[in-house]
Motif scaffolding. Structure first.
Motif, PDB file in Angstrom:
ATOM      1  N   LEU A 264      60.975   6.676 -71.067  1.00 49.43           N
ATOM      2  CA  LEU A 264      59.848   6.101 -71.827  1.00 49.43           C
ATOM      3  C   LEU A 264      58.666   5.918 -70.962  1.00 49.43           C
ATOM      4  CD1 LEU A 264      61.335   3.366 -73.775  1.00 49.43           C
ATOM      5  CD2 LEU A 264      60.569   5.683 -74.768  1.00 49.43           C
ATOM      6  N   THR A 265      57.483   6.141 -71.455  1.00 46.05           N
ATOM      7  CA  THR A 265      56.076   5.868 -70.578  1.00 46.05           C
ATOM      8  C   THR A 265      54.898   5.167 -71.243  1.00 46.05           C
ATOM      9  OG1 THR A 265      54.606   7.086 -69.085  1.00 46.05           O
ATOM     10  CG2 THR A 265      55.310   8.221 -71.124  1.00 46.05           C
ATOM     11  N   ARG A 266      54.093   4.513 -70.644  1.00 42.90           N
ATOM     12  CA  ARG A 266      52.988   4.021 -71.164  1.00 42.90           C
ATOM     13  C   ARG A 266      51.770   4.945 -70.487  1.00 42.90           C
ATOM     14  NH1 ARG A 266      51.818  -0.545 -68.966  1.00 42.90           N
ATOM     15  NH2 ARG A 266      50.010  -1.082 -70.560  1.00 42.90           N
ATOM     16  N   ALA A 267      52.093   5.817 -69.674  1.00 45.78           N
ATOM     17  CA  ALA A 267      50.936   6.245 -68.868  1.00 45.78           C
ATOM     18  C   ALA A 267      49.844   7.231 -69.602  1.00 45.78           C
ATOM     19  CB  ALA A 267      51.562   7.475 -67.782  1.00 45.78           C
ATOM     20  N   PHE A 268      50.378   7.820 -70.811  1.00 44.73           N
ATOM     21  CA  PHE A 268      49.181   8.668 -71.521  1.00 44.73           C
ATOM     22  C   PHE A 268      48.643   7.551 -72.581  1.00 44.73           C
ATOM     23  CE2 PHE A 268      52.321  11.559 -69.923  1.00 44.73           C
ATOM     24  CZ  PHE A 268      51.546  12.666 -69.611  1.00 44.73           C
ATOM     25  N   SER A 269      48.931   6.722 -73.341  1.00 45.65           N
ATOM     26  CA  SER A 269      48.463   5.940 -74.328  1.00 45.65           C
ATOM     27  C   SER A 269      48.339   4.531 -74.028  1.00 45.65           C
ATOM     28  CB  SER A 269      49.315   6.268 -75.737  1.00 45.65           C
ATOM     29  OG  SER A 269      50.443   5.614 -75.797  1.00 45.65           O
ATOM     30  N   GLY A 270      49.164   3.783 -73.225  1.00 48.81           N
ATOM     31  CA  GLY A 270      49.299   2.710 -73.332  1.00 48.81           C
ATOM     32  C   GLY A 270      50.335   1.896 -73.873  1.00 48.81           C
ATOM     33  N   ARG A 271      50.918   2.769 -75.044  1.00 51.38           N
ATOM     34  CA  ARG A 271      52.099   1.939 -75.688  1.00 51.38           C
ATOM     35  C   ARG A 271      53.402   2.711 -75.164  1.00 51.38           C
ATOM     36  NH1 ARG A 271      52.571  -0.606 -80.355  1.00 51.38           N
ATOM     37  NH2 ARG A 271      50.604  -1.267 -81.583  1.00 51.38           N
ATOM     38  N   PRO A 272      54.770   2.240 -75.170  1.00 52.53           N
ATOM     39  CA  PRO A 272      55.786   3.173 -74.907  1.00 52.53           C
ATOM     40  C   PRO A 272      56.023   4.293 -75.667  1.00 52.53           C
ATOM     41  CG  PRO A 272      56.355   0.561 -74.836  1.00 52.53           C
ATOM     42  CD  PRO A 272      54.920   0.948 -75.655  1.00 52.53           C
ATOM     43  N   ALA A 273      56.329   5.325 -75.091  1.00 55.10           N
ATOM     44  CA  ALA A 273      56.694   6.511 -75.716  1.00 55.10           C
ATOM     45  C   ALA A 273      57.582   7.527 -75.037  1.00 55.10           C
ATOM     46  CB  ALA A 273      55.296   7.405 -76.243  1.00 55.10           C
ATOM     47  N   ARG A 274      58.469   8.142 -75.556  1.00 54.87           N
ATOM     48  CA  ARG A 274      59.333   9.175 -74.773  1.00 54.87           C
ATOM     49  C   ARG A 274      58.797  10.570 -74.739  1.00 54.87           C
ATOM     50  NH1 ARG A 274      64.317   8.706 -73.472  1.00 54.87           N
ATOM     51  NH2 ARG A 274      64.928   6.869 -74.437  1.00 54.87           N
ATOM     52  N   GLY A 275      58.780  10.730 -73.452  1.00 51.78           N
ATOM     53  CA  GLY A 275      58.280  12.373 -73.431  1.00 51.78           C
ATOM     54  C   GLY A 275      58.968  12.941 -72.045  1.00 51.78           C
ATOM     55  N   ILE A 276      59.073  14.216 -71.701  1.00 51.17           N
ATOM     56  CA  ILE A 276      59.176  14.879 -70.699  1.00 51.17           C
ATOM     57  C   ILE A 276      58.717  14.341 -69.637  1.00 51.17           C
ATOM     58  CG2 ILE A 276      59.930  17.078 -69.761  1.00 51.17           C
ATOM     59  CD1 ILE A 276      59.772  18.163 -72.597  1.00 51.17           C
ATOM     60  N   VAL A 277      59.336  14.079 -68.548  1.00 51.15           N
ATOM     61  CA  VAL A 277      58.508  13.532 -67.309  1.00 51.15           C
ATOM     62  C   VAL A 277      58.057  14.728 -66.538  1.00 51.15           C
ATOM     63  CG1 VAL A 277      59.137  12.573 -64.987  1.00 51.15           C
ATOM     64  CG2 VAL A 277      60.675  11.863 -66.731  1.00 51.15           C
ATOM     65  N   MET A 281      52.857  11.677 -65.580  1.00 47.50           N
ATOM     66  CA  MET A 281      53.612  10.421 -65.733  1.00 47.50           C
ATOM     67  C   MET A 281      54.271   9.698 -64.376  1.00 47.50           C
ATOM     68  SD  MET A 281      57.388  10.192 -68.091  1.00 47.50           S
ATOM     69  CE  MET A 281      56.663  11.307 -69.323  1.00 47.50           C
ATOM     70  N   GLU A 282      54.684  10.617 -63.485  1.00 52.16           N
ATOM     71  CA  GLU A 282      55.243   9.999 -62.211  1.00 52.16           C
ATOM     72  C   GLU A 282      54.141   9.477 -61.240  1.00 52.16           C
ATOM     73  OE1 GLU A 282      59.323  11.886 -61.341  1.00 52.16           O
ATOM     74  OE2 GLU A 282      57.360  13.250 -60.819  1.00 52.16           O
ATOM     75  N   ARG A 315      48.370  23.751 -68.886  1.00 53.53           N
ATOM     76  CA  ARG A 315      48.827  22.665 -67.746  1.00 53.53           C
ATOM     77  C   ARG A 315      49.883  21.829 -68.380  1.00 53.53           C
ATOM     78  NH1 ARG A 315      45.484  23.209 -63.223  1.00 53.53           N
ATOM     79  NH2 ARG A 315      46.919  21.757 -61.898  1.00 53.53           N
ATOM     80  N   ALA A 316      51.106  21.955 -68.108  1.00 55.50           N
ATOM     81  CA  ALA A 316      52.224  21.213 -68.734  1.00 55.50           C
ATOM     82  C   ALA A 316      52.221  19.823 -68.074  1.00 55.50           C
ATOM     83  CB  ALA A 316      53.305  21.775 -68.941  1.00 55.50           C
ATOM     84  N   GLU A 317      51.679  19.785 -66.860  1.00 57.23           N
ATOM     85  CA  GLU A 317      51.956  18.424 -66.050  1.00 57.23           C
ATOM     86  C   GLU A 317      50.948  17.508 -66.334  1.00 57.23           C
ATOM     87  OE1 GLU A 317      49.530  21.670 -63.136  1.00 57.23           O
ATOM     88  OE2 GLU A 317      50.580  21.412 -64.960  1.00 57.23           O
ATOM     89  N   PHE A 318      49.862  17.929 -66.973  1.00 56.55           N
ATOM     90  CA  PHE A 318      48.847  16.699 -67.342  1.00 56.55           C
ATOM     91  C   PHE A 318      49.136  16.450 -68.865  1.00 56.55           C
ATOM     92  CE2 PHE A 318      46.344  18.837 -63.990  1.00 56.55           C
ATOM     93  CZ  PHE A 318      46.922  17.919 -63.119  1.00 56.55           C
ATOM     94  N   LEU A 319      50.011  16.889 -69.499  1.00 57.44           N
ATOM     95  CA  LEU A 319      50.353  16.830 -71.198  1.00 57.44           C
ATOM     96  C   LEU A 319      51.209  15.554 -71.366  1.00 57.44           C
ATOM     97  CD1 LEU A 319      50.552  20.420 -72.610  1.00 57.44           C
ATOM     98  CD2 LEU A 319      48.581  19.142 -72.686  1.00 57.44           C
TER      99      LEU A 319
END
Length: 355
Positions: A264-277, A281-282, A315-319
């Motif tokens: 789970l991360t908030r890095a992309f949208s501000g809401r918790p969401a599950r994605g591939i690390v 994100m890191e 560039r998957a590292e920024f998606l």
């Protein structure tokens, strides 16, 4: 009346709404034509875009489809860490050749216009995520002959949705890819697994339950049905289909990742969401400085230009690589073949178990 009939479903397979472009008109139509129910995640679409997408779907299939919106929420307050948030993403903007990021602003709540377009779209299902559907929208949708669905991550949320008048509750387990639908309590605490959540929700509400999260094949569908679900809502399995509209780099990431590589991360949208690390994100999410990630929808607006450019550049590292924990079971197939295989697999398991 059978629960599937009660919801007007031909089968237990529902393609999850995936706001951001994954659920193209071609995907929705292919799922429908193969026996499932296709859905559009329209939260980021304007009213005109909703009308256009619905017209495209209706040109491809005469079968029912659904549209999902985010429940209206108050605009976020001032972001005291704005400068820090901009500084966190600026190097990535530069790496992709983009101008320096600027402070995003929260767009006005367009829910009313989106909902008006939904009513005129020809959709038969209206679902809501991140909260309760407004009472007037429930009444209007039902007056148009639509069925109303709401997303819950706990029993308390499911009960609240039933009291709000939904026709079915989508029980979203913690395995699910993409955004968490939590709206009561702390989303970080509402991480109940799908197979634990479904029977508890089924016991607590009188409306049909739709299981969601980590379900990727007939075995998962049969298990959810055995635990009290009427149907299942599946996202990740369709993200790697030929018709899905996500970047090829996102599809490749799903097809090569392991089950322990999502979080789970908030890095992309501000809401918790599950994605591939991934690298973004890191680098952006720092537990010691959580306010450096802006609240939704500000963080989503801040990262959108970066994600768009990264998708075009591969560039998957920024998606935002949204995916659920069942991603090892993903396949690269036409969506119609996937639905056929899912339904066949479900029947095989149920026959084997004497169900």
């Amino acid at each position: 009346m059978d629960s599937l009939d009660r919801l007007g479903l031909r089968s237990p397979v529902i393609q999850a709404p995936m706001a951001g472009g994954g659920d193209t008109a071609a995907l929705v139509a292919a799922v429908n034509e193969a026996g499932g129910l296709g859905f559009v995640g329209a939260a980021y679409l304007t009213d005109a875009q909703i009308a256009e997408r619905a017209l495209d779907i209706r040109s491809r299939t005469a079968l029912p489809f659904g549209i999902n919106l985010f429940a209206p929420t108050p605009a976020p307050g001032p972001a005291p860490m704005m400068a820090n948030a901009l500084a966190r993403v600026a190097p990535f903007y530069a790496e992709l050749g983009l101008p320096a990021p600027e402070a995003p602003s929260a767009a006005g709540d367009g829910f009313d216009r989106q909902f008006a377009a939904l009513l005129d779209s020809g959709a038969v299902y209206y679902s809501v995520t991140f909260g309760l559907p407004p009472a007037d929208s429930v009444a209007a949708a039902k007056a148009h002959g639509m069925r109303v669905l709401g997303t819950a991550t706990t029993v308390a949320e499911a009960v609240a949705l039933e009291q709000a008048g939904v026709d079915a509750v989508i029980a979203q387990g913690s395995e699910a890819g993409g955004h968490r639908g939590s709206f009561i309590g702390d989303p970080a605490a509402n991480l109940v697994g799908t197979m634990a959540l479904v029977p508890q929700v089924a016991d607590a509400v009188g409306v049909p339950v739709i299981a969601s999260g980590g379900i990727m094949d007939g075995r998962g569908i049969a298990a959810a049905l055995a635990l009290g679900a009427t149907a299942v809502q599946m996202g990740t399995v369709f993200l790697t289909s030929d018709e899905a509209g996500i970047p090829e780099a996102h599809k490749a990431a799903i097809l090569t990742a392991r089950e322990d590589q999502t979080r789970l991360t908030r890095a992309f949208s501000g809401r918790p969401a599950r994605g591939i690390v991934n690298r973004f994100m890191e680098a952006v999410e720092d537990p010691a400085a959580p306010d450096a990630v802006l609240p939704f929808p500000l963080q989503n607006a801040l990262t959108r230009p970066l994600r768009t450019a990264a998708g075009k550049a591969g560039r998957a590292e920024f998606l935002s690589l949204w995916a659920g924990q069942g991603l090892r079971l993903a396949q690269r197939r036409p969506a119609g073949e996937l639905v056929t295989e899912l339904l066949h697999g479900t029947e095989e398991v149920r026959r084997r178990l004497g169900g």
